[in-house]
Design an enzyme around this catalytic site. Structure first.
Site, PDB file in Angstrom:
ATOM      1  N   ASP A 181      -3.967  -6.660  -1.738  1.00 30.84           N
ATOM      2  CA  ASP A 181      -4.769  -5.962  -0.740  1.00 30.84           C
ATOM      3  C   ASP A 181      -6.118  -6.640  -0.644  1.00 30.84           C
ATOM      4  OD1 ASP A 181      -5.398  -3.953   1.153  1.00 30.84           O
ATOM      5  OD2 ASP A 181      -6.614  -2.945  -0.362  1.00 30.84           O
ATOM      6  N   GLU A 265      -0.565  -7.496   3.946  1.00 23.51           N
ATOM      7  CA  GLU A 265      -0.554  -6.779   5.209  1.00 23.51           C
ATOM      8  C   GLU A 265      -0.518  -7.764   6.357  1.00 23.51           C
ATOM      9  OE1 GLU A 265      -3.139  -2.859   4.587  1.00 23.51           O
ATOM     10  OE2 GLU A 265      -4.234  -4.724   4.478  1.00 23.51           O
ATOM     11  N   CYS A 332      -0.068   7.486  -1.736  1.00 23.07           N
ATOM     12  CA  CYS A 332      -0.133   7.514  -3.193  1.00 23.07           C
ATOM     13  C   CYS A 332       1.010   6.654  -3.724  1.00 23.07           C
ATOM     14  CB  CYS A 332       0.010   8.943  -3.695  1.00 23.07           C
ATOM     15  SG  CYS A 332       0.257   9.026  -5.485  1.00 23.07           S
ATOM     16  N   CYS A 335       3.507   9.128  -6.003  1.00 23.49           N
ATOM     17  CA  CYS A 335       4.406  10.129  -5.420  1.00 23.49           C
ATOM     18  C   CYS A 335       4.694   9.894  -3.946  1.00 23.49           C
ATOM     19  CB  CYS A 335       3.844  11.544  -5.623  1.00 23.49           C
ATOM     20  SG  CYS A 335       2.454  11.922  -4.534  1.00 23.49           S
ATOM     21  N   CYS A 351      -4.901  11.126  -5.587  1.00 25.12           N
ATOM     22  CA  CYS A 351      -3.875  11.756  -4.759  1.00 25.12           C
ATOM     23  C   CYS A 351      -4.098  13.271  -4.704  1.00 25.12           C
ATOM     24  CB  CYS A 351      -2.492  11.448  -5.316  1.00 25.12           C
ATOM     25  SG  CYS A 351      -1.176  12.214  -4.372  1.00 25.12           S
ATOM     26  N   CYS A 354      -0.489  14.863  -6.226  1.00 27.00           N
ATOM     27  CA  CYS A 354      -0.086  14.788  -7.629  1.00 27.00           C
ATOM     28  C   CYS A 354      -1.236  14.464  -8.581  1.00 27.00           C
ATOM     29  CB  CYS A 354       1.041  13.760  -7.814  1.00 27.00           C
ATOM     30  SG  CYS A 354       0.463  12.054  -7.761  1.00 27.00           S
ATOM     31  N   ASP A 361      -8.203  -0.069  -4.077  1.00 26.39           N
ATOM     32  CA  ASP A 361      -7.607  -1.325  -3.607  1.00 26.39           C
ATOM     33  C   ASP A 361      -6.321  -1.651  -4.364  1.00 26.39           C
ATOM     34  OD1 ASP A 361      -9.640  -1.715  -1.757  1.00 26.39           O
ATOM     35  OD2 ASP A 361     -10.897  -2.793  -3.203  1.00 26.39           O
TER      36      ASP A 361
HETATM   37 ZN   LIG Z   1       0.560  11.324  -5.568  1.00 24.33          ZN
END
Ligand SMILES: [Zn+2]
Length: 397
Positions: A181, A265, A332, A335, A351, A354, A361
């Site tokens: 990233d 990306e 995330c 999860c 997150c 979770c 990054d």
């Molecule tokens: Zn999560």
């Protein structure tokens, strides 16, 4: 495979003056020929390379300054123009202005070029009508020279060789995959948690650049003082640019050497410059940071980094996978929950579903890797599993 090597030239004062002359002649030929092409287009007609080259040969009998320049170099300028017009359209090709374009010219015929090593640090190259020119031999000129370009950049002259290095195809290196990233705080973050960064502009240089730009704004157009200020800005910018491209090349080399797959990306430059805000479907990333000049610098750096990655990947037996950048910064990694609020700050990802917390990054780089593996049909290789046992079986790009 084709590759490019660039060396710093050490012209004698006479060679330097001649190089300026050749650069000016090529610029003038480019502009005149472009004007001619546009005039033809206005009448709904075309003029091609063959006809322009014929007319130029005629013009040489009239204009001694044109006759002084190596013929192949002038012809190459017309050929480059021809290609540019075919690719971009006659109206989109730009003039080469004296103030804004660095002079450059090419020697298309390798049989006119000779390269010799003088000692550990110096080499010499024989160029038509220039004779032998010394250059700083920072690395060996290996392979077969295809064509040669001389360019002035930041007040110094360089020579670059396009070289066929005889490397055919490199076997996939079988190393584990990685996601990358582009961060704002750090230039590059990886899914392994590595950060690559280097200062490309030092505080003193930024200050000096600002001062020079202010001075430029005050100076009278066309004045000698203004030209000198512009030159100084050019030299400073070139230094920053070189530092950035060194960084890109070295980081790209390390990543592709140590990894069989690099997921990044797919940021089309257009997408990025259009709007930092993004659309509802594809919300923009790092909105605030992307604003203004900073954004332009990042865009440039990232584009150069991507091409460095592609280039090094071919030599290191790695593949580059480009993925859709939507949501990578908001997903995330633990999860897969997507929420804008999870991006707590520029640096921290937490997150909301979770509670997984990571460097923002690095979290994005992990999402990018997961997306990259999904794209290549290796989605079963969740990050964190022992990817070393199952190297991606991919053919290098
Ligand atoms: Zn999560």
């Amino acid at each position: 495979m084709l590759t490019g090597y660039r060396y710093l030239l050490a012209f004698t004062p006479e060679q330097n003056a001649y190089a300026e002359k050749v650069g000016a002649a090529c610029r003038s030929v480019w502009n005149t020929a472009l004007e001619q092409r546009r005039a033809y287009r206005k009448r709904g007609a075309w003029i091609n390379y063959v006809e322009q080259a014929r007319q130029m040969a005629e013009a040489k009998t009239e204009f001694p300054w044109l006759a002084e320049v190596p013929s192949h170099t002038l012809q190459q300028t017309l050929r480059d123009l021809d290609k540019a017009c075919r690719t971009h359209g006659t109206w989109k090709v730009r003039w080469r202005s004296k103030a804004r374009t660095d002079p450059s010219f090419r020697f298309p015929d390798p049989s006119h070029i000779a390269v010799e090593r003088l000692n550990r640090r110096w080499g010499q190259v024989k160029l038509p009508k220039f004779g032998w020119v010394h250059f700083r031999r920072t690395r060996a000129v290996g392979g077969t020279i295809r064509n040669t370009t001389v360019v002035r950049d930041g007040g110094r002259w360089y020579i670059s060789f396009c070289i066929e290095d005889g490397v055919v195809a490199v076997e996939p290196n079988g190393k584990p995959p990685v996601g990358v990233d582009r961060g704002v705080a750090v230039a590059v973050a990886t899914s392994d948690g590595d950060m690559f960064d280097r200062v490309s502009i030092r505080p003193g240089e930024a200050k000096r650049l600002r001062r020079l730009q202010q001075r430029l704004a005050r100076q009278r157009k066309g004045s000698n003082r203004r030209r000198r200020t512009r030159e100084q800005i050019g030299i400073l910018n070139a230094r920053i640019r070189h530092r950035r491209s060194d960084f890109a090349a070295q980081t790209a080399n390390r990543l592709t050497r140590d990894h069989g797959l690099v997921a990044v990306e797919d940021l089309r430059i257009k997408n990025m410059t259009a709007s930092a805000q993004g659309t509802v479907e594809q919300p923009g990333r790092n909105v605030r940071q992307k604003a203004g000049l900073n954004r332009a610098i990042l865009v440039k750096g990232w584009g150069a980094f991507l091409s460095a990655l592609q280039h090094k990947a071919r030599y290191n037996g790695s593949v580059i996978v480009k993925i859709n950048p939507a949501y990578t910064s908001q997903t995330c990694h633990a999860c897969k929950h997507v929420a804008r609020e999870s991006r707590e700050s520029q640096a921290v990802f937490r997150c909301v579903a979770c509670g997984h917390q990571a460097n923002a990054d690095v979290n994005a780089a992990r999402s990018i890797l997961a997306a990259g593996l999904a794209v290549t049909g290796r989605g079963d290789l969740a990050v964190g599993q022992s990817v070393k046992r199952q190297p991606p079986e991919l053919v290098p790009a």
